[in-house]
Design an enzyme around this catalytic site. Structure first.
Site, PDB file in Angstrom:
ATOM      1  CD  GLU A 130     -24.520  -7.119 -69.543  1.00 47.13           C
ATOM      2  OE1 GLU A 130     -25.609  -7.652 -69.325  1.00 47.13           O
ATOM      3  OE2 GLU A 130     -23.838  -7.346 -70.565  1.00 47.13           O
ATOM      4  CB  CYS A 172     -25.743  -6.825 -73.518  1.00 45.57           C
ATOM      5  SG  CYS A 172     -26.992  -7.140 -74.781  1.00 45.57           S
TER       6      CYS A 172
END
Length: 365
Positions: A357, A323
């Site tokens: 992501e 992330c």
């Protein structure tokens, strides 16, 4: 506001993310990037708002991170339609209920593709039996408007659930359907449509895998439950109690019989696998019974610590869900000394933001 949510605007921001990610990781030998887009609106399953009291009126607000300016929010197109309906429905009910509105400072909304909804009311006061009675009435009033909701009240060192404190998500993934119990105030993937694409990608890149799978940071079993079909056995670790309890339920409801989840941090599991320390939470589990050729990590924004990276280097295949592309880049500087990047994907979990992501599969050289 809806003009911002056009295909052209979405595609422009997505292309910018793709360019930024490629530039950030340009020092590595990368395969072609697979890009997985998001719906352009109503994609976010969770939303949190402060509540502003203006005399007899009250409304949702957010604060600009840069200017700290308060912004009134009457509609929120990035959140699901169910959340938007609930935002419109709940304020008039709270406005005329002095007990429920008194010292209410925040409302959290948590929805699912399966149509379930949980609303958390946060207070600067202690909640009592009178609050419970009024919260139950609120639940009934929302039901009369066609909104089936679970309500949770939170105050300092206090949590009261009207019925339950979770929702059950149902995700269609390829030819299967998975049920995931998601507990209030615990981590879940915020963009369910993109989460489905992430699971499909992970299943595809691990097809025909040999041996067993080890997963760190497994949360409620999001990846490990979907990937169990591709491995002989799966061993997963998670430290948060609520997530572990959800994962145990999810294993049972999805009839997964080759997956075990233990409550350990990645650092603790690293000590266990090195046989540096014994843990009561591993009683009955013989780590030598596992032949984990593949390891999956989905770490927090801070990335992987050096001890965990050293452990990962011994595995044939590493699946890294990131992330934070900056800590991913730092970790890859070390991991690519022993492994080469075989698959490279970007998942647009957070449209119209700078967040990226990334999915990386590394294979031992």
């Amino acid at each position: 506001m809806t003009e911002c949510f056009s295909n052209d605007n979405y595609n422009q921001q997505l292309e910018k993310k793709v360019d930024n990610l490629k530039a950030l990781l340009s020092d590595f030998s990368l395969p072609e990037l697979a890009v997985y887009s998001s719906p352009i609106s109503h994609y976010r399953m969770r939303a949190e708002f402060r509540i502003w009291h203006d005399g007899e009126d009250l409304y949702h607000v957010m604060y600009d991170k840069k200017t700290k300016k308060r912004i009134r929010v009457d509609e929120f197109p990035i959140a699901t339609k169910l959340i938007n309906r609930s935002m419109q429905a709940i304020l008039p009910l709270l406005q005329h209920n002095q007990l429920l509105r008194h010292l209410l400072f925040q409302i959290d909304y948590f929805s699912t593709l399966s149509g379930q909804l949980l609303i958390t009311l946060l207070y600067h006061k202690k909640l009592n039996d009178a609050w419970i009675i009024e919260a139950k009435k609120l639940k009934m009033q929302l039901a009369e408007q066609g909104i089936d909701v679970h309500i949770v009240g939170r105050a300092s060192n206090q949590k009261i659930a009207i019925d339950v404190d979770y929702v059950d998500e149902v995700l269609p993934v390829m030819d299967k359907v998975f049920v995931y119990r998601q507990v209030e105030n615990s981590f879940t993937q915020p963009n369910a449509a993109v989460n489905i694409k992430m699971l499909q990608w992970a299943i595809s890149v691990t097809k025909n895998s040999l041996g067993d799978l080890l997963e760190f940071y497994c949360g409620n079993g999001n990846f490990s439950i979907a990937l169990a079909q591709n491995f002989r056995k799966v061993l997963a670790t998670e430290i948060a109690k609520a997530s572990v309890y959800s994962a145990q339920y999810n294993i049972a409801v999805n009839h997964i019989d080759n997956l075990i989840i233990v409550r350990l941090s990645a650092e603790e599991f690293t000590c266990a696998i090195k046989k540096e320390r014994e843990f009561n939470r591993l009683k009955g589990i013989n780590l030598d019974d596992y032949q984990c050729d593949t390891v999956l990590v989905d770490p927090p924004r801070s990335g992987l610590d050096l001890n965990t990276i050293d452990i990962l280097k011994s595995y044939k295949t590493i699946i890294y869900i990131s992330c934070n592309p900056y800590t991913l880049r730092d970790n890859l500087q070390l991991l690519t000394k022993t492994h080469s990047i075989q698959h490279f994907a970007m998942f647009d979990q957070f449209p119209y933001t700078d967040h990226i992501e990334t999915g990386i599969v590394l294979c031992k050289k």
